[in-house]
Design a protein around this motif. Structure first.
Motif, PDB file in Angstrom:
ATOM      1  N   GLU A 117       0.891  -1.104   0.222  1.00  0.00           N
ATOM      2  CA  GLU A 117       0.047   0.012  -0.206  1.00  0.00           C
ATOM      3  C   GLU A 117       0.842   1.327  -0.098  1.00  0.00           C
ATOM      4  OE1 GLU A 117      -2.924  -0.140   3.190  1.00  0.00           O
ATOM      5  OE2 GLU A 117      -3.863   1.988   2.633  1.00  0.00           O
ATOM      6  N   VAL A 118       0.645   2.378  -1.012  1.00  0.00           N
ATOM      7  CA  VAL A 118       1.385   3.463  -0.956  1.00  0.00           C
ATOM      8  C   VAL A 118       0.979   4.396   0.057  1.00  0.00           C
ATOM      9  CG1 VAL A 118       1.957   5.343  -2.584  1.00  0.00           C
ATOM     10  CG2 VAL A 118       1.871   3.069  -3.413  1.00  0.00           C
ATOM     11  N   HIS A 119       1.725   4.903   0.881  1.00  0.00           N
ATOM     12  CA  HIS A 119       1.142   6.052   1.774  1.00  0.00           C
ATOM     13  C   HIS A 119       1.919   7.390   1.266  1.00  0.00           C
ATOM     14  CE1 HIS A 119      -0.337   3.373   4.691  1.00  0.00           C
ATOM     15  NE2 HIS A 119       0.505   2.309   4.380  1.00  0.00           N
ATOM     16  N   ARG A 120       1.096   8.634   1.276  1.00  0.00           N
ATOM     17  CA  ARG A 120       1.620   9.609   0.948  1.00  0.00           C
ATOM     18  C   ARG A 120       2.417  10.368   2.461  1.00  0.00           C
ATOM     19  NH1 ARG A 120      -1.528  12.491  -2.909  1.00  0.00           N
ATOM     20  NH2 ARG A 120      -0.170  11.339  -4.142  1.00  0.00           N
ATOM     21  N   GLU A 121       3.334  10.605   2.442  1.00  0.00           N
ATOM     22  CA  GLU A 121       4.264  11.226   3.641  1.00  0.00           C
ATOM     23  C   GLU A 121       4.162  12.620   3.719  1.00  0.00           C
ATOM     24  OE1 GLU A 121       5.097   9.533   5.900  1.00  0.00           O
ATOM     25  OE2 GLU A 121       4.916   7.356   4.975  1.00  0.00           O
ATOM     26  N   ARG A 122       3.877  13.293   2.311  1.00  0.00           N
ATOM     27  CA  ARG A 122       4.063  14.779   2.267  1.00  0.00           C
ATOM     28  C   ARG A 122       3.389  15.171   0.997  1.00  0.00           C
ATOM     29  NH1 ARG A 122       9.126  16.934   3.875  1.00  0.00           N
ATOM     30  NH2 ARG A 122       8.583  19.050   3.401  1.00  0.00           N
ATOM     31  N   ALA A 123       2.697  16.147   0.898  1.00  0.00           N
ATOM     32  CA  ALA A 123       2.162  16.575  -0.439  1.00  0.00           C
ATOM     33  C   ALA A 123       3.442  17.144  -1.236  1.00  0.00           C
ATOM     34  CB  ALA A 123       1.227  17.683  -0.290  1.00  0.00           C
ATOM     35  N   HIS A 124       3.343  16.851  -2.600  1.00  0.00           N
ATOM     36  CA  HIS A 124       4.320  17.413  -3.417  1.00  0.00           C
ATOM     37  C   HIS A 124       3.785  17.779  -4.764  1.00  0.00           C
ATOM     38  CE1 HIS A 124       7.710  17.686  -6.145  1.00  0.00           C
ATOM     39  NE2 HIS A 124       8.459  17.724  -5.144  1.00  0.00           N
ATOM     40  N   PRO A 125       4.050  18.770  -5.701  1.00  0.00           N
ATOM     41  CA  PRO A 125       3.360  19.207  -6.679  1.00  0.00           C
ATOM     42  C   PRO A 125       3.330  18.169  -7.899  1.00  0.00           C
ATOM     43  CG  PRO A 125       4.752  20.634  -6.180  1.00  0.00           C
ATOM     44  CD  PRO A 125       4.976  19.810  -5.128  1.00  0.00           C
ATOM     45  N   ILE A 126       4.465  17.103  -7.952  1.00  0.00           N
ATOM     46  CA  ILE A 126       4.432  16.365  -9.098  1.00  0.00           C
ATOM     47  C   ILE A 126       3.186  15.378  -8.898  1.00  0.00           C
ATOM     48  CG2 ILE A 126       5.490  14.253  -9.934  1.00  0.00           C
ATOM     49  CD1 ILE A 126       8.150  15.385  -9.379  1.00  0.00           C
ATOM     50  N   TRP A 127       2.733  15.081  -7.795  1.00  0.00           N
ATOM     51  CA  TRP A 127       1.569  14.142  -7.440  1.00  0.00           C
ATOM     52  C   TRP A 127       0.191  14.876  -6.993  1.00  0.00           C
ATOM     53  CZ3 TRP A 127       6.611  13.251  -5.994  1.00  0.00           C
ATOM     54  CH2 TRP A 127       7.034  11.957  -6.796  1.00  0.00           C
ATOM     55  N   ALA A 128       0.239  16.169  -7.189  1.00  0.00           N
ATOM     56  CA  ALA A 128      -0.893  16.849  -7.015  1.00  0.00           C
ATOM     57  C   ALA A 128      -2.153  16.347  -7.793  1.00  0.00           C
ATOM     58  CB  ALA A 128      -0.664  18.225  -7.409  1.00  0.00           C
ATOM     59  N   GLY A 129      -3.289  15.890  -7.155  1.00  0.00           N
ATOM     60  CA  GLY A 129      -4.429  15.270  -7.710  1.00  0.00           C
ATOM     61  C   GLY A 129      -4.528  14.015  -7.986  1.00  0.00           C
ATOM     62  N   VAL A 130      -3.299  13.142  -7.746  1.00  0.00           N
ATOM     63  CA  VAL A 130      -3.238  11.773  -7.781  1.00  0.00           C
ATOM     64  C   VAL A 130      -3.460  11.347  -6.396  1.00  0.00           C
ATOM     65  CG1 VAL A 130      -1.856   9.926  -8.758  1.00  0.00           C
ATOM     66  CG2 VAL A 130      -1.962  11.972  -9.962  1.00  0.00           C
ATOM     67  N   SER A 131      -4.122  10.516  -5.927  1.00  0.00           N
ATOM     68  CA  SER A 131      -4.256   9.814  -4.594  1.00  0.00           C
ATOM     69  C   SER A 131      -3.401   8.705  -4.486  1.00  0.00           C
ATOM     70  CB  SER A 131      -5.739   9.321  -4.225  1.00  0.00           C
ATOM     71  OG  SER A 131      -6.040   8.120  -4.967  1.00  0.00           O
ATOM     72  N   ALA A 132      -2.871   8.626  -3.277  1.00  0.00           N
ATOM     73  CA  ALA A 132      -2.160   7.514  -2.724  1.00  0.00           C
ATOM     74  C   ALA A 132      -3.165   6.098  -3.076  1.00  0.00           C
ATOM     75  CB  ALA A 132      -1.677   7.614  -1.394  1.00  0.00           C
ATOM     76  N   HIS A 133      -4.326   6.013  -2.778  1.00  0.00           N
ATOM     77  CA  HIS A 133      -4.982   4.921  -3.341  1.00  0.00           C
ATOM     78  C   HIS A 133      -4.858   4.520  -4.803  1.00  0.00           C
ATOM     79  CE1 HIS A 133      -8.811   2.579  -4.631  1.00  0.00           C
ATOM     80  NE2 HIS A 133      -8.543   2.029  -3.334  1.00  0.00           N
ATOM     81  N   ASP A 134      -5.064   5.642  -5.633  1.00  0.00           N
ATOM     82  CA  ASP A 134      -4.938   5.436  -7.195  1.00  0.00           C
ATOM     83  C   ASP A 134      -3.474   4.775  -7.364  1.00  0.00           C
ATOM     84  OD1 ASP A 134      -7.622   6.074  -7.651  1.00  0.00           O
ATOM     85  OD2 ASP A 134      -6.922   8.127  -8.307  1.00  0.00           O
ATOM     86  N   LEU A 135      -2.427   5.205  -6.525  1.00  0.00           N
ATOM     87  CA  LEU A 135      -1.221   4.682  -7.086  1.00  0.00           C
ATOM     88  C   LEU A 135      -0.903   3.197  -6.416  1.00  0.00           C
ATOM     89  CD1 LEU A 135       1.159   7.862  -5.740  1.00  0.00           C
ATOM     90  CD2 LEU A 135       0.343   7.330  -8.141  1.00  0.00           C
ATOM     91  N   THR A 136      -1.562   2.981  -5.448  1.00  0.00           N
ATOM     92  CA  THR A 136      -1.576   1.744  -4.897  1.00  0.00           C
ATOM     93  C   THR A 136      -2.349   0.582  -5.747  1.00  0.00           C
ATOM     94  OG1 THR A 136      -1.810   2.525  -2.673  1.00  0.00           O
ATOM     95  CG2 THR A 136      -2.331   0.144  -3.004  1.00  0.00           C
ATOM     96  N   PHE A 137      -3.346   0.816  -6.266  1.00  0.00           N
ATOM     97  CA  PHE A 137      -4.124  -0.320  -7.073  1.00  0.00           C
ATOM     98  C   PHE A 137      -4.090   0.133  -8.458  1.00  0.00           C
ATOM     99  CE2 PHE A 137      -5.717  -0.421  -2.529  1.00  0.00           C
ATOM    100  CZ  PHE A 137      -5.392  -1.717  -2.427  1.00  0.00           C
ATOM    101  N   ARG A 138      -4.205  -0.910  -9.369  1.00  0.00           N
ATOM    102  CA  ARG A 138      -4.674  -0.931 -10.869  1.00  0.00           C
ATOM    103  C   ARG A 138      -5.498  -2.102 -10.928  1.00  0.00           C
ATOM    104  NH1 ARG A 138      -0.062  -0.579 -15.482  1.00  0.00           N
ATOM    105  NH2 ARG A 138       0.893   1.446 -14.640  1.00  0.00           N
ATOM    106  N   ARG A 139      -7.045  -1.943 -11.306  1.00  0.00           N
ATOM    107  CA  ARG A 139      -7.736  -2.828 -11.274  1.00  0.00           C
ATOM    108  C   ARG A 139      -7.890  -3.687 -10.152  1.00  0.00           C
ATOM    109  NH1 ARG A 139      -8.744  -4.806 -17.400  1.00  0.00           N
ATOM    110  NH2 ARG A 139      -7.756  -2.853 -18.396  1.00  0.00           N
TER     111      ARG A 139
END
Lengths: 210, 208
Positions: A117-139
């Motif tokens: 599971e991907v956890h966001r430790e701090r906000a960063h502009p590169i990943w603005a608008g992309v949730s940690a959940h969306d990074l964790t899972f594909r289908r």
């Protein structure tokens, strides 16, 4: 994508170099879609790095399929480029010492999806608008974004981590006047159209902010 | 002697130099530095999946010369062999990474030669994961893993793995499968099981 070298040193750096690994037709397509005339991406076969001046490049993009043994043989040059203010985006698992400050990759222990599971430790502009959940899972399947970790150098920013133990996955740090973003998994620009343009914005950001 | 080309990527490093398989290889040859002398006493040469095709093209004469001398060349997937091995026909297919999530999914793989020596070392199910295009085997080659025609008509079906002892004086085993990458990325257990069987077989073949 154009194939040449960055502008001469002294020119305004508006070009980044993407090292390619022999698959000429598909290299970096997901990234190059987001290039613009003043944020150009120049493709260069990795083994031509010897002949390419790095000084005029705003950034250097290194994908997961790179020959790291070759890069390690050029580690001094890469470090000089960074110290003089260059920026590098590196993807994959570090197996050879080519990147100043980086440790060797370690796989995340455990095989349960929660370990990936991907956890966001701090906000960063590169990943603005992309949730940690969306990074964790594909289908519904975890593990595409990352499956392991690197020890962050002193003073590094950890943006994302993996599992309950919070193993560091996306790490940004300074090397001299330059900066490195290490994503310890599959190429960042594969993860949807949200990340790639922001990644380029970061790479071309003249303020040099981490 | 069994040799393997090393492309210097992290997954080549993990699969070749990691403890699981390192003892099976008699020689590891860093691909950019390949020389004729390094191949002189090699019976079986493995070209792992996902080498730089430009590099393989540059070493074409050495690799084809290995076959011409009657030796065995194994070429795994994503190496664009159609660009550097004469007579190889490869058709791309969009990769379906998700076949196993579909309800009642049955992989399309077929095993036309179940009595081939390959299957004494590798279980048919351990060749089953997503694949990257299909090969059309030449006359006389034995197809070990086959898939039927593409449901959307892009190709007439073909091989994911064939063993060709007819076309050259040597033996060419050609596959579209990419186990070095997936095992070396800690990703897909079937690819590890594939290598657990396949690499010891290659070592035995090289020492026979």
């Amino acid at each position: 994508m154009r194939s040449t070298t960055c502008a001469e040193a002294g020119a305004v750096p508006r070009q980044a170099l993407l090292l390619t690994c022999g698959h000429v037709e598909t290299a970096g397509a997901a990234l190059s879609r987001h290039a613009t005339p003043d944020r150009a991406i120049l493709a260069l076969d990795q083994y031509a790095l010897d002949a390419a001046p790095l000084e005029g490049c705003a950034g250097l993009l290194i994908g997961m399929h790179s020959d790291q043994r070759f890069l390690a043989a050029h580690a001094g040059r890469l470090e000089r480029y960074l110290r003089q203010g260059g920026s590098m985006v590196v993807n994959g698992h570090v197996a050879y010492p080519f990147l100043p400050g980086a440790s060797s990759f370690q796989p995340v222990p455990g095989g349960h999806p929660r370990d990936l599971e991907v956890h966001r430790e701090r906000a960063h502009p590169i990943w603005a608008g992309v949730s940690a959940h969306d990074l964790t899972f594909r289908r519904g399947v975890a593990g595409f974004y990352g499956r392991g970790w690197h020890r962050p150098p002193e003073g590094a920013l950890v943006i994302h981590s993996l599992g309950q133990e919070r193993w560091p996955l996306d790490i940004i740090w300074r090397v001299g006047a330059g900066r490195v973003l290490l994503h310890g998994g599959n190429d960042l620009w594969q993860f949807g159209d949200g990340i790639a343009p922001r990644l380029l914005a970061w790479l071309f950001d003249e303020s040099g902010a981490l | 002697m069994l040799a393997v080309l090393d492309g210097g990527t992290y997954y080549h490093h993990e699969t070749i130099h990691g403890p699981r398989y390192r003892g099976l290889f008699d020689r590891v040859l860093y691909a950019p530095e390949l020389t004729p002398a390094a191949l002189r006493d090699i019976a079986v040469l493995i070209v792992p999946d996902r080498m730089s095709p430009l590099l393989l093209h540059r070493h074409r004469d050495l690799l084809l010369g290995h076959l011409a001398r009657g030796r065995t060349l194994v070429v795994l997937g994503e190496n664009e062999p159609q660009s550097w091995i004469p007579g190889v026909i490869w058709s791309p297919r969009p990769t379906n990474f998700w076949w196993w999530l579909e309800k009642g999914a049955v992989p399309p793989h077929r095993f036309p030669r179940p009595d081939h020596e390959f299957f004494r070392h590798v279980a048919p199910g351990d060749t089953v994961w997503h694949f990257h295009g299909v090969l059309t085997p030449p006359a006389g080659a034995e197809t070990l893993v086959a898939v039927p025609a593409d449901p959307e008509g892009r190709d007439a079906g073909g091989a994911l793995f064939y063993d060709d002892r007819s076309t050259t004086p040597g033996r060419l085993m050609l596959a579209t499968l990419d186990p070095f990458y997936h095992h070396g990325s800690h990703f897909m257990p079937a690819t590890t099981r594939f290598l657990d069987g396949f690499l010891p077989w290659m070592r035995d073949l090289a020492r026979a």
